[in-house]
Motif scaffolding. Structure first.
Motif, PDB file in Angstrom:
ATOM      1  N   LYS A   4       0.815  -1.111  -0.101  1.00 53.26           N
ATOM      2  CA  LYS A   4      -0.206   0.006   0.115  1.00 53.26           C
ATOM      3  C   LYS A   4       0.947   1.206   0.107  1.00 53.26           C
ATOM      4  CE  LYS A   4      -2.311  -1.525   3.696  1.00 53.26           C
ATOM      5  NZ  LYS A   4      -3.285  -1.558   4.779  1.00 53.26           N
ATOM      6  N   HIS A  62      -7.535  -1.066   4.959  1.00 50.68           N
ATOM      7  CA  HIS A  62      -7.503   0.562   4.872  1.00 50.68           C
ATOM      8  C   HIS A  62      -6.212   1.468   4.624  1.00 50.68           C
ATOM      9  CE1 HIS A  62     -11.623   1.998   5.748  1.00 50.68           C
ATOM     10  NE2 HIS A  62     -11.575   0.757   6.600  1.00 50.68           N
ATOM     11  N   LEU A  63      -5.977   2.303   3.838  1.00 46.44           N
ATOM     12  CA  LEU A  63      -4.641   2.731   3.502  1.00 46.44           C
ATOM     13  C   LEU A  63      -4.118   3.341   4.985  1.00 46.44           C
ATOM     14  CD1 LEU A  63      -6.159   5.067   0.709  1.00 46.44           C
ATOM     15  CD2 LEU A  63      -4.963   2.923   0.330  1.00 46.44           C
ATOM     16  N   HIS A  64      -2.855   3.456   4.519  1.00 51.28           N
ATOM     17  CA  HIS A  64      -2.040   4.155   5.687  1.00 51.28           C
ATOM     18  C   HIS A  64      -1.844   5.476   5.331  1.00 51.28           C
ATOM     19  CE1 HIS A  64       2.482   3.646   7.681  1.00 51.28           C
ATOM     20  NE2 HIS A  64       1.637   4.892   8.335  1.00 51.28           N
ATOM     21  N   VAL A  65      -2.040   6.172   6.419  1.00 49.82           N
ATOM     22  CA  VAL A  65      -2.326   7.710   6.400  1.00 49.82           C
ATOM     23  C   VAL A  65      -1.479   8.312   7.533  1.00 49.82           C
ATOM     24  CG1 VAL A  65      -3.673   9.766   6.259  1.00 49.82           C
ATOM     25  CG2 VAL A  65      -4.680   7.631   5.182  1.00 49.82           C
ATOM     26  N   ILE A  66      -0.656   9.404   7.158  1.00 49.40           N
ATOM     27  CA  ILE A  66      -0.020   9.982   8.048  1.00 49.40           C
ATOM     28  C   ILE A  66      -0.331  11.378   8.247  1.00 49.40           C
ATOM     29  CG2 ILE A  66       2.593  10.604   8.808  1.00 49.40           C
ATOM     30  CD1 ILE A  66       3.653   8.313   7.082  1.00 49.40           C
ATOM     31  N   ILE A  89       1.484   5.430   0.833  1.00 51.53           N
ATOM     32  CA  ILE A  89       1.076   5.795   2.124  1.00 51.53           C
ATOM     33  C   ILE A  89       0.841   7.455   1.876  1.00 51.53           C
ATOM     34  CG2 ILE A  89       2.129   6.672   4.241  1.00 51.53           C
ATOM     35  CD1 ILE A  89       4.100   4.367   4.160  1.00 51.53           C
ATOM     36  N   ASP A 130      -9.870  -3.503   9.140  1.00 48.00           N
ATOM     37  CA  ASP A 130      -8.893  -2.433   9.345  1.00 48.00           C
ATOM     38  C   ASP A 130      -7.662  -2.376   8.538  1.00 48.00           C
ATOM     39  OD1 ASP A 130     -10.822  -1.748  11.248  1.00 48.00           O
ATOM     40  OD2 ASP A 130      -9.555  -2.648  12.913  1.00 48.00           O
ATOM     41  N   GLN A 131      -7.171  -3.723   8.246  1.00 48.57           N
ATOM     42  CA  GLN A 131      -5.887  -4.049   7.401  1.00 48.57           C
ATOM     43  C   GLN A 131      -6.126  -3.711   6.104  1.00 48.57           C
ATOM     44  OE1 GLN A 131      -7.325  -6.340   9.704  1.00 48.57           O
ATOM     45  NE2 GLN A 131      -6.092  -5.683  11.197  1.00 48.57           N
TER      46      GLN A 131
END
Length: 181
Positions: free
Chosen positions: A3, A36-40, A5, A33-34
Motif C-alpha cells: 500500500k 485501509h490505507l496508511h495515512v500519516i 502511504i 482495518d488492515q
C-alpha cells in the motif's frame, strides 16, 4: 502490492484535516482495518495564517509548510494532500521542498467538475455555483481569497473540495492509478 502511504499536511483548520482523513476512510473499499490505507497526518497548528500572508503581507507560512511536508516525506509518505485552499498559494514552494507528489486541491477540484459535467447527480444550480467558485478561486486565489470565500455556501464548497482531494489521493494510491497534473 504494498500500500502507498498518504501524507496529510494539515492543521490549517484542524477540522478540515479531520474531514479529509474521514473522507479517505469512508471512500476506501475495505472489509477490515488492515485493508485501509496508511495515512500519516501532520496537524501543524503553528503554520501562520495563509490568508493574512497572501492579502495583507502577514507572516509567511512557507517555512512551516515546508517543515511539515518534509516531516511527512521523512515519515514515509509517498504523496501529500493539503486540505486548505489558501495553502495552495504556497504550493510551488512545498513541491520544491520534497521529492514526492503534492496534490493540488484546487486543480483537482476543477478537473473533477469538468469530468462530472452535466451528468452530475446534483442540482444544476449547485453545480453551476461550484464551477463558478472554482473558476474564481483558480484566477484569484493569490489576490482575493477573502472575497471568493463569501460567495458560495461554505459547507457545500468545502465538502465538494475535500471529496475531490480524497478521491484523487485514492486514485493515486490505487494499483495503476494515474492523475493528470
Amino acid at each position: 502490492m504494498a500500500k502507498k502511504i498518504i501524507g496529510i499536511l494539515g492543521g490549517m483548520g484542524p477540522t478540515a484535516t479531520a474531514d479529509l482523513f474521514n473522507k479517505i476512510i469512508i471512500s476506501t473499499k475495505a472489509a477490515c482495518d488492515q485493508e485501509h490505507l496508511h495515512v500519516i497526518i501532520d496537524s501543524n497548528t503553528d503554520i501562520p495564517d495563509r490568508t493574512a500572508a497572501l492579502l495583507n503581507g502577514g507572516e509567511d507560512p512557507t517555512e512551516q509548510l515546508v517543515l511539515s511536508a518534509r516531516r511527512l516525506q521523512s515519515a514515509g509518505a509517498e504523496l501529500i494532500a493539503m486540505p486548505c485552499n489558501t495553502a495552495h498559494g504556497f504550493y510551488d514552494a512545498v513541491c520544491a521542498a520534497v521529492d514526492i507528489p503534492v496534490l493540488h486541491m484546487i486543480k483537482l477540484t476543477a478537473q473533477e467538475l469538468r469530468r462530472e459535467g452535466s451528468d452530475a447527480g446534483e442540482d444544476a444550480s449547485v453545480r453551476k455555483a461550484a464551477r463558478t467558485y472554482v473558476q474564481q478561486l483558480m484566477s484569484t486565489y493569490h489576490n482575493d481569497l477573502a472575497e471568493v470565500s463569501l460567495q458560495i455556501g461554505r459547507d457545500y464548497r468545502s465538502n465538494f473540495i475535500s471529496h475531490s482531494l480524497a478521491a484523487a489521493a485514492l486514485e493515486l494510491v490505487s494499483e495503476g492509478g494515474t492523475l493528470a497534473s
